[in-house]
Every structure is written in C-alpha cells, then in structure tokens.
Write an enzyme that holds these catalytic residues in place. Structure first.
Site, PDB file in Angstrom:
ATOM      1  N   ASP A 127      28.737  11.083  42.611  1.00 42.61           N
ATOM      2  CA  ASP A 127      29.744  10.063  42.898  1.00 42.61           C
ATOM      3  C   ASP A 127      31.038  10.655  43.441  1.00 42.61           C
ATOM      4  O   ASP A 127      32.098  10.023  43.369  1.00 42.61           O
ATOM      5  CB  ASP A 127      30.020   9.212  41.664  1.00 42.61           C
ATOM      6  CG  ASP A 127      30.412  10.044  40.450  1.00 42.61           C
ATOM      7  OD1 ASP A 127      30.602  11.268  40.599  1.00 42.61           O
ATOM      8  OD2 ASP A 127      30.526   9.472  39.352  1.00 42.61           O
TER       9      ASP A 127
ATOM     10  N   LYS B  65      43.084  18.158  30.212  1.00 42.99           N
ATOM     11  CA  LYS B  65      44.270  17.299  30.170  1.00 42.99           C
ATOM     12  C   LYS B  65      45.539  18.084  29.780  1.00 42.99           C
ATOM     13  O   LYS B  65      46.162  17.845  28.743  1.00 42.99           O
ATOM     14  CB  LYS B  65      44.069  16.153  29.173  1.00 42.99           C
ATOM     15  CG  LYS B  65      42.793  15.370  29.367  1.00 42.99           C
ATOM     16  CD  LYS B  65      42.771  14.596  30.672  1.00 42.99           C
ATOM     17  CE  LYS B  65      41.513  13.748  30.794  1.00 42.99           C
ATOM     18  NZ  LYS B  65      41.402  13.075  32.088  1.00 42.99           N
TER      19      LYS B  65
ATOM     20  N   ASP C 294      37.065  12.389  44.208  1.00 39.82           N
ATOM     21  CA  ASP C 294      36.365  11.758  43.095  1.00 39.82           C
ATOM     22  C   ASP C 294      36.522  10.246  43.258  1.00 39.82           C
ATOM     23  O   ASP C 294      37.626   9.720  43.149  1.00 39.82           O
ATOM     24  CB  ASP C 294      36.969  12.225  41.768  1.00 39.82           C
ATOM     25  CG  ASP C 294      36.411  11.472  40.574  1.00 39.82           C
ATOM     26  OD1 ASP C 294      35.254  11.028  40.640  1.00 39.82           O
ATOM     27  OD2 ASP C 294      37.140  11.329  39.573  1.00 39.82           O
TER      28      ASP C 294
END
Length: 371
Positions: A107, A158, A217
C-alpha cells in the site's frame, strides 16, 4: 536470477474510511488502476518475476482483478485465516522460499532501484536489509539509526522532537534471508518491525540503505489525493503518467466531452465518462469510469469515482468522492471532504473541514452547512 517477492496487503485501511468501507485499501483506484498495480509495476520493472500476495481481508477483490499473472509477474496467494502481523504474514507466505527474497508493503508507492538494494545486501552479508527513506516529519514514524556502513544500531518509535537525529525511516521494503523466518513462530501474530528486526540489530545482522526515488505511504485521504496528483504531474514515474503525454491530458476514447466544457491539465477522464456543458475539470482532477459531470460543474484537485453522478453547478475542490455516489446539484465540497461509495447527497449541501459521509448514507437537500 531475480528474487521473488512477498507482498503484504493488510487491506482494511481504517484511516481511509469511508472509501474503504466496501473496497480494500490496496484496491482503491489511483487514477485508472488499483493502488496495488503500482507495486506490481515497480517489481516487474526491476526484473521480479514471481510474487506471493499475503492477505486475509477480502482476498477475492485482488484475485478477481489480477488473477495468477499480471504485468509480467506470476502471482500466488497466501490467505490468512486470522491476522498474523507483518512478520507472521511474511513467514506464512514465504516459509517455502529457499533463497533471498523481497518483502514489502503493498500500500505504498515507491521508485527505489531494487537491483542496487540487492547489491548492497550482498555486499554487507546482512540477514535483512531495510529500504530507508527521508521524510519531512520523522516524528510520525519510527526512526532507523545506522552506523556509517549502514548497519542498523537502534530503532526509535514515535520519537520526541529532542530525540530526532535522523530523518530516515523504514520504507516498508526489505531484502531477507530465509533464516530470518526462524525468528517467526508459525501460526501466531509477529511484528517484523518490533520483534524480529531489534533481535537482528542486537546481533549486527540487519542493515539499512537509503536510495533515491519517490516514496509515499498511502494511508489517509490527504495522501490518497496526493498520490493522484503525483501521478498526474509525473512526480511519481508510472505507465499512467507516460500515457498522459506532453499535454498532461488522458481522455479515454469512449468518454463524452461537451464542446463548451473546459479541461485544465493535468487531467484524466475515464471510459464512458461524461463532462457536461460549461463544466470545468482540472487541474489535477480524475473522473472515473462512467462518471458524469452535469452542466456547470467544477472539479479541481479532486477525485470523482467510477459511476458517480455530480449534479448541475456543484463544485468539488480538494476533495474525494467515491464510486457510485449521487451528488446533487448546487453542492459545495472542499477542505478534503470525503463522500463514501453509494452515498446519496441531496441538493445544496456544503461539505468542508474534512467532513466524511459514510458508504450508502443518504443526506437530504440542504441538510449540511459545514463552511
């Protein structure tokens, strides 16, 4: 000898709802073909001849379109009974492979030179090599810290602003040796990013390489719209972009364009689509197969899905309209509004600020005024 590929296609695409309420994320169209087709195109361009598609959610949507061969690729399918995570899915699909192989997310859009990546992998003797890509905002992703020779030292998920010391992230494409799968227990969910790669990093056998080329993405309405723009503007090199030609316009011969309509490149008009009187399509607009723009419509920096009808005088700007939608006259869509497949939106509605209309939802005339 080319390497085979294992393609991971999770498919649910929750952040892209309602566009994915009825369609797998990787089967959503980008201009004139499903998102997954661009992954097949990229692999075939670099000599890959065999791919195993690892999927669980709505696998028939992929199989019915691509079958067992597409774009020079022989395709096989490994269908999970339950989600196995990235590592588990690679193990499930690739357990029988005997040599080095690619594993990648289906994807994302990418242009990296796979031959160069394999050469780097061979040179280092790595068990796993991760394609790295720079991004403007690394805090949204996991950082990959490498030594000068490319050996991965640490992963940081993160990161806080003060922790960011590189802009390189995992681009979701790997070259793997079969022994990597020894770290993946069969039949259970395993994350290759969080469980397997850190173990390989501890023993110094996973490397990262940053290669030039486009990467995106596709996971949100914003990035989905950007993917269309980048194909239309040939920022991302594709067969579709080549077909647009020097005037950045691709109109299917079966489409009907009113003489008084205006098309502003880059623009794509699909088979059997209709652009009515005084309508304006573009720039950066996609009109899907069988879609209809009534008189005086404006569609700009937007996507209108297959079989959708747009009423007279409606404006769709910077927004996404799914397939089979009935969008009434004198509506205003802007600010990344998203209308799900099969929705019926009455006349005079105003959709803005990222408002999303669910699949099959019915909105009465002049019921919404988000402006």
């Amino acid at each position: 000898m080319t390497l085979p590929a294992v393609i991971l296609v999770g498919g649910q695409g929750t952040r892209l709802r309602p566009l994915t309420d009825r369609t797998r994320k990787d089967m959503l169209p980008i201009v004139d073909r499903p998102l997954l087709a661009y992954t097949f195109e990229h692999l075939a361009r670099h000599g890959v001849e065999r791919a195993i598609v690892s999927c669980g959610y709505l696998p028939d949507q992929i199989q019915s379109v691509f079958g067992t061969r597409h774009d020079g690729l022989d395709l096989a399918y490994a269908i999970e009974d339950e989600p196995l995570g990235t590592g588990g899915a690679i193990g499930f699909a690739g357990r029988e492979l005997e040599g080095s192989f690619f594993a990648l997310n289906g994807d994302s859009l990418r242009e990296a030179d796979l031959s160069e990546m394999v050469e780097f992998h061979r040179t280092t003797g790595a068990k796993a090599t991760i394609l790295l890509t720079p991004v403007a905002d690394p805090s949204r992703y996991g950082l990959v810290r490498t030594a000068a020779d490319g050996r991965v030292e640490t992963f940081l998920e993160k990161p806080r602003p003060e922790e960011i010391d590189t802009d390189l992230i995992n681009a979701g494409l790997y070259v793997l040796e079969p022994e990597v799968l020894e770290l993946v227990a069969p039949g259970r969910a395993v994350s290759i990013e969080r469980e397997v790669f850190p173990k390989l990093a501890a023993e110094g056998s996973v490397y990262g390489v940053a290669l030039p080329g486009y990467w995106l993405d596709v996971g949100t309405p914003d990035s989905y719209l950007q993917a269309h723009r980048d194909v239309l503007e040939r920022i991302f090199q594709t067969e579709v972009g080549d077909a647009l030609g020097s005037d950045f316009t691709l109109i299917d011969p079966t489409a009907t364009i009113s003489p008084s309509a205006k098309l502003v490149p880059p623009v794509y008009v699909g088979p059997n689509a209709t652009v009515g009187e005084r309508a304006r399509l573009g720039s950066l607009a996609v009109l899907g197969e069988g879609a209809t723009l009534a008189a005086g419509c404006v569609v700009e920096n937007a996507v209108v899905g297959e079989g959708t009808s747009i009423g007279a005088g409606t404006r769709v700007v910077g927004s996404l309209v799914g397939e089979g939608v009935d969008l009434g006259a004198a509506c205003e869509l802007s600010g990344l509004a998203v209308v799900g497949p099969g929705a019926v939106v009455g006349e005079g509605n105003v959709l803005d600020h990222g408002l999303r209309i669910g699949a099959g939802q019915r909105i009465p005339d002049e019921a919404l005024r988000f402006s």
